[in-house]
Each structure stands twice: as C-alpha cells, then as structure tokens.
Design an enzyme around this catalytic site. Structure first.
Site, PDB file in Angstrom:
ATOM      1  N   LYS A  39     -85.136  23.690  24.899  1.00 20.47           N
ATOM      2  CA  LYS A  39     -83.716  23.690  25.264  1.00 20.47           C
ATOM      3  C   LYS A  39     -82.914  24.545  24.281  1.00 20.47           C
ATOM      4  O   LYS A  39     -83.394  24.867  23.201  1.00 20.47           O
ATOM      5  CB  LYS A  39     -83.186  22.259  25.269  1.00 20.47           C
ATOM      6  CG  LYS A  39     -83.244  21.596  23.916  1.00 20.47           C
ATOM      7  CD  LYS A  39     -82.970  20.113  24.019  1.00 20.47           C
ATOM      8  CE  LYS A  39     -82.946  19.506  22.638  1.00 20.47           C
ATOM      9  NZ  LYS A  39     -83.574  18.199  22.586  1.00 20.47           N
ATOM     10  N   ARG A 137     -77.220   7.035  25.068  1.00 24.40           N
ATOM     11  CA  ARG A 137     -76.851   8.330  25.654  1.00 24.40           C
ATOM     12  C   ARG A 137     -77.217   8.264  27.129  1.00 24.40           C
ATOM     13  O   ARG A 137     -76.667   7.441  27.853  1.00 24.40           O
ATOM     14  CB  ARG A 137     -77.571   9.449  24.885  1.00 24.40           C
ATOM     15  CG  ARG A 137     -77.029  10.828  25.124  1.00 24.40           C
ATOM     16  CD  ARG A 137     -77.620  11.860  24.172  1.00 24.40           C
ATOM     17  NE  ARG A 137     -79.064  12.043  24.339  1.00 24.40           N
ATOM     18  CZ  ARG A 137     -79.800  12.895  23.629  1.00 24.40           C
ATOM     19  NH1 ARG A 137     -79.234  13.659  22.696  1.00 24.40           N
ATOM     20  NH2 ARG A 137     -81.095  13.018  23.824  1.00 24.40           N
ATOM     21  N   HIS A 166     -85.948   7.691  24.120  1.00 24.13           N
ATOM     22  CA  HIS A 166     -85.658   8.576  22.982  1.00 24.13           C
ATOM     23  C   HIS A 166     -85.245   7.747  21.766  1.00 24.13           C
ATOM     24  O   HIS A 166     -84.667   6.672  21.918  1.00 24.13           O
ATOM     25  CB  HIS A 166     -84.535   9.542  23.388  1.00 24.13           C
ATOM     26  CG  HIS A 166     -84.385  10.728  22.491  1.00 24.13           C
ATOM     27  ND1 HIS A 166     -85.452  11.491  22.069  1.00 24.13           N
ATOM     28  CD2 HIS A 166     -83.284  11.305  21.933  1.00 24.13           C
ATOM     29  CE1 HIS A 166     -85.004  12.483  21.298  1.00 24.13           C
ATOM     30  NE2 HIS A 166     -83.698  12.375  21.204  1.00 24.13           N
ATOM     31  N   ARG A 221     -93.285  14.935  22.794  1.00 18.53           N
ATOM     32  CA  ARG A 221     -92.161  15.786  23.202  1.00 18.53           C
ATOM     33  C   ARG A 221     -91.495  16.458  22.004  1.00 18.53           C
ATOM     34  O   ARG A 221     -90.298  16.349  21.816  1.00 18.53           O
ATOM     35  CB  ARG A 221     -91.123  14.859  23.835  1.00 18.53           C
ATOM     36  CG  ARG A 221     -90.702  15.185  25.223  1.00 18.53           C
ATOM     37  CD  ARG A 221     -89.820  14.119  25.814  1.00 18.53           C
ATOM     38  NE  ARG A 221     -88.911  13.448  24.952  1.00 18.53           N
ATOM     39  CZ  ARG A 221     -88.790  12.122  24.851  1.00 18.53           C
ATOM     40  NH1 ARG A 221     -89.522  11.320  25.589  1.00 18.53           N
ATOM     41  NH2 ARG A 221     -87.933  11.577  24.011  1.00 18.53           N
ATOM     42  N   TYR A 263     -61.696  37.103   0.281  1.00 23.30           N
ATOM     43  CA  TYR A 263     -60.508  36.304   0.607  1.00 23.30           C
ATOM     44  C   TYR A 263     -60.387  35.096  -0.310  1.00 23.30           C
ATOM     45  O   TYR A 263     -61.352  34.380  -0.531  1.00 23.30           O
ATOM     46  CB  TYR A 263     -60.596  35.802   2.046  1.00 23.30           C
ATOM     47  CG  TYR A 263     -60.593  36.904   3.075  1.00 23.30           C
ATOM     48  CD1 TYR A 263     -59.465  37.704   3.256  1.00 23.30           C
ATOM     49  CD2 TYR A 263     -61.716  37.138   3.852  1.00 23.30           C
ATOM     50  CE1 TYR A 263     -59.477  38.725   4.204  1.00 23.30           C
ATOM     51  CE2 TYR A 263     -61.729  38.152   4.803  1.00 23.30           C
ATOM     52  CZ  TYR A 263     -60.599  38.944   4.971  1.00 23.30           C
ATOM     53  OH  TYR A 263     -60.607  39.944   5.892  1.00 23.30           O
ATOM     54  N   CYS A 310     -67.087  36.527   4.942  1.00 27.77           N
ATOM     55  CA  CYS A 310     -66.135  37.072   5.925  1.00 27.77           C
ATOM     56  C   CYS A 310     -66.738  36.980   7.325  1.00 27.77           C
ATOM     57  O   CYS A 310     -67.842  36.470   7.504  1.00 27.77           O
ATOM     58  CB  CYS A 310     -65.821  38.523   5.595  1.00 27.77           C
ATOM     59  SG  CYS A 310     -65.372  38.796   3.872  1.00 27.77           S
ATOM     60  N   ASP A 312     -67.992  39.337   9.261  1.00 28.96           N
ATOM     61  CA  ASP A 312     -69.227  40.089   9.464  1.00 28.96           C
ATOM     62  C   ASP A 312     -69.801  40.663   8.170  1.00 28.96           C
ATOM     63  O   ASP A 312     -70.640  41.552   8.214  1.00 28.96           O
ATOM     64  CB  ASP A 312     -69.015  41.199  10.508  1.00 28.96           C
ATOM     65  CG  ASP A 312     -67.808  42.053  10.177  1.00 28.96           C
ATOM     66  OD1 ASP A 312     -67.271  41.908   9.058  1.00 28.96           O
ATOM     67  OD2 ASP A 312     -67.396  42.859  11.012  1.00 28.96           O
TER      68      ASP A 312
HETATM   69  C1  PLP Z   1     -84.536  17.642  21.864  1.00 29.15           C
HETATM   70  C2  PLP Z   1     -85.278  16.488  22.296  1.00 29.15           C
HETATM   71  C3  PLP Z   1     -86.532  16.204  21.743  1.00 29.15           C
HETATM   72  C4  PLP Z   1     -87.142  16.990  20.607  1.00 29.15           C
HETATM   73  O1  PLP Z   1     -86.647  16.526  19.358  1.00 29.15           O
HETATM   74  P1  PLP Z   1     -87.103  17.175  17.991  1.00 29.15           P
HETATM   75  O2  PLP Z   1     -86.454  16.348  16.959  1.00 29.15           O
HETATM   76  O3  PLP Z   1     -86.583  18.571  17.999  1.00 29.15           O
HETATM   77  O4  PLP Z   1     -88.574  17.138  17.942  1.00 29.15           O
HETATM   78  C5  PLP Z   1     -87.248  15.159  22.317  1.00 29.15           C
HETATM   79  N1  PLP Z   1     -86.732  14.418  23.313  1.00 29.15           N
HETATM   80  C6  PLP Z   1     -85.514  14.645  23.838  1.00 29.15           C
HETATM   81  C7  PLP Z   1     -85.001  13.795  24.929  1.00 29.15           C
HETATM   82  C8  PLP Z   1     -84.745  15.678  23.336  1.00 29.15           C
HETATM   83  O5  PLP Z   1     -83.537  15.907  23.863  1.00 29.15           O
END
Ligand code: PLP
Length: 380
Positions: A39, A137, A166, A221, A263, A310, A312
C-alpha cells in the site's frame, strides 16, 4: 535519462528487497503463505517494480489500501491475488468484480450489493472478513463476527476466502496482543466446530511475524520489514534497507567565523569554515524538523545539517573537508562504513520509519537497482 543529470534521487535496491523477503519467509513454517503490504506506493518504494520483484520471489498475495492502488497493479499486468485491506464503497464494486480483486468485507450492506452484482454477472467473488479484536479501526466487532459470517455465507456469490485481524500494540504490549491472538483462535475453533471452513486466517504484521509465532496462522502480512526497516529496536534480523537518498554537492563556499546560516540564522559558524549546499529540502519530503539535527554522509563521514532546511536546499558545515562540486552525498543509506537509516531519521523527527520512506518516495525520482546495476527511472 542519464542518472548523472539528477541532483538528488532515490535508489531502490530490489535485490535487498528480495533478500529481506526470503529472510522473513525462512521464519515461517510451510505452507504458511505471505501477503506483502504494498500500500501507499509500496511504502514509497514504488508499487509496480516492488510487486513485480516480489512475484519473482514467490509472494502469494499483495495487500493494498484501496481499489485505486489495486487497479495500478492490474494495469501493469499483475494478475496475482490482491487484497484490498481498506474499505470499498458501492462505486468500487464494478472494478472489484471486473479486475478480480479481493475486497475486505466488514459491512453487510456493501456485501449484499457485491453479491447482487456478482449474481447478475454470474461470478463468484472471494472476500476476506475483517474482525476488530482491539484496533478500533475497520472490521466487525469481535462479538458480532460469528453471526456476521453466518449472514455472509447466505450470500451465494460471495466466497469467504479469508478472515483477519490487526494488532495496535504488537511493539509494546505483549499481553494485549496475545489476548487478541487467543480471541482469534477461539473464533477459528468455533467456526470449525460449526463445520465452517475458511481457507486463510491471518493476523501478523512485521512485528507479530517476528515476535509472536502463534500469530502466523496460515498467512502473514508484513510490510515494513520487507523494505528492510524495523518496527522497534533490538531485532537482530540482518535486514537490508531498500531505499537510499543521494544527492550531489551543488555549491561550496568559505565563510568567516560568526556567519549566520539560512532562515532564522539558527546556525552560526564557529570559525572560518567550508559550507556546502545540498539540493534537498522539505519540498522533497525531507522533514524540516530535521534542521540542525540529522546528519549526512560525505566521503564516508558524518556531518550535521547546519541551519534551517529550506524548501529545496540545505547547508552543511564540513569544516576543513575538501569537497568537490558534484560530489555524492548520502542522506539515507550507506556510504563506505557509515549508514544512515530511516529509523535514525524517524527518531530525530519524532516519527516512525514508515513516514520517512512514504514521504521521500512520494516526492523524489526513483532509480531501481538489481545486480548492482541501475536499470530504470521512475519520475514522480
Ligand atoms: C500496513 C498493514 C500491515 C503491515 O504492517 P507492517 O507494520 O508494515 O508490517 C498489516 N496489516 C494491515 C491491515 C495493514 O494495514
């Protein structure tokens, strides 16, 4: 275009990506599958080149945030399974069906619409169900999940291929995470007892993959660690950072003692010295809050950024070092024996390495490296 024409660029080392992937894979017991999270443009590394290399390495599944990202993969002829980790809305459904994407389902209305369209087209759609065991979430609340699954099973054109949850505290609170794993396991057993077989159970992000074996189930994952970054200190895994940020010195000048730099004059020379200008700034995704804190590598040595960064450009007091115009500077990555990591920059700017790479990746041109050769350029 010739790489030497660029004054600042990212290098994405796909061999390191492959190495990290294989290293993580060796921590799993077969036949555990791997979904890699790509992602947000693969955490800033570029979703298409990263996905293509991971496919070569044997990745089973790719995880994206939304349909837009999934379509980018399909447009690049990537046909392996893609799980949309975020939500879909009704306008996304046609694309999900047409492009054979796997949506996450945690809402009955969307599921019914999906089923209706799939029925009309004579197709069966694989879905994954998201369970909220303590993240707050997305996902169906844990206590409602069993009934939710029974309802989804009545939708004949949806096939529950997976179920996942998660962890919000994998780095910090082992008892909370273990409790989540326990709940998830109980759900699995309850479903099993009712004769409900779901092929894929998955929970483990990077931290859980290395920290909680019992979180693996039959798919993991990870995201962060595949890019060679660590969610926390003290994990000895020999991962290799994939992203580097390099630039060329574009100006060198001698300044007398007491000269204010940039700056706000937040830095003043302490003696007669050499100041170099590096053409990277906050407009390139390099955080301004790193002013007077972060270091850069020149000739294999560390030098701190001098004065305010700055839009750039930034300045660095290199004292007596003899620097040439056009000489290479490393702001992230290795030069000789020194290494600047995204974790280091994250620590200095009060954030996490995920934000360092997504920010730089969003703003800068990327060169990809395999077999120690540069092979392509992707301009943002
Ligand atoms: C981004 C994400 C992960 C991966 O997490 P990491 O900490 O980058 O390994 C796993 N599960 C879900 C639902 C995520 O959104």
């Amino acid at each position: 275009m010739d790489r030497s024409l660029y004054h600042r660029w990212l290098e994405i080392n796909l061999d390191n990506l492959a190495d990290n992937f294989q290293r993580l894979k060796r921590l799993l017991s077969p036949p555990t599958k791997i979904l890699v999270c790509v992602k947000k443009d693969a955490y800033g590394h570029g979703i298409v080149p990263v996905a293509k290399r991971l496919i070569k390495e044997g990745v089973d599944y790719l995880g994206v945030a939304n349909v837009e990202e999934a379509l980018k993969l399909r447009e690049s002829k990537i046909r392996i399974p893609v799980l949309i980790l975020g939500m879909i809305l009704k306008q996304d459904i046609d694309y999900v069906i047409r492009e054979d994407l796997t949506p996450t389902v945690s809402h009955l209305t969307v599921a019914r619409l999906l089923n209706k369209k799939a029925t009309a087209l004579g197709k069966r759609i694989k879905v994954h169900i998201k369970v909220d065991t303590g993240m707050g979430r997305l996902g169906v609340l844990y206590r409602d999940t069993f009934d939710f699954i029974l309802r989804i099973r009545k939708l004949k054109c949806l096939e529950i291929e997976g179920i996942f949850t998660h962890f919000p505290l994998a780095e910090a609170d082992t008892s909370f995470t273990s409790q989540q794993i326990k709940l998830f396991k109980e759900l699995k057993e309850r479903l099993f007892k009712r004769g409900i077989y779901i092929p894929l159970y998955h929970t483990a992000n990077s931290m859980a993959l290395v920290g909680y074996r019992e979180s693996h189930f039959n798919m993991v994952r990870p995201g962060l660690m595949v890019y060679g970054l660590y969610p926390k200190k003290g994990l000895e895994l020999k991962l290799k950072p994939v992203m580097a940020l390099k630039a060329r010195v574009v100006f060198i000048k001698k300044l007398p003692k007491g000269f204010g730099i940039s700056y706000g004059h937040t830095y003043r020379t302490k003696r007669d010295t050499n100041i170099v200008v590096i053409p990277v700034g906050y407009g390139d995704g390099y955080f301004r809050c790193l002013s007077n804190k972060a270091e850069v590598l020149i000739q294999g040595r560390r030098f701190r950024i001098s004065g305010t960064i700055c839009m750039d450009q930034m300045m660095v007091d290199v004292k007596d070092l003899k620097v040439k115009m056009g000489e290479e500077v490393v702001l992230l990555g290795r030069q000789k024996k020194e290494l600047i990591t995204a974790e280091e920059l994250a620590g200095l700017s009060g954030t996490i390495p995920y934000e360092i790479t997504t920010s730089l990746g969003f703003h800068l041109p990327r060169f990809y490296i395999t077999d120690k050769k540069y092979y392509s350029l992707q301009i943002r």
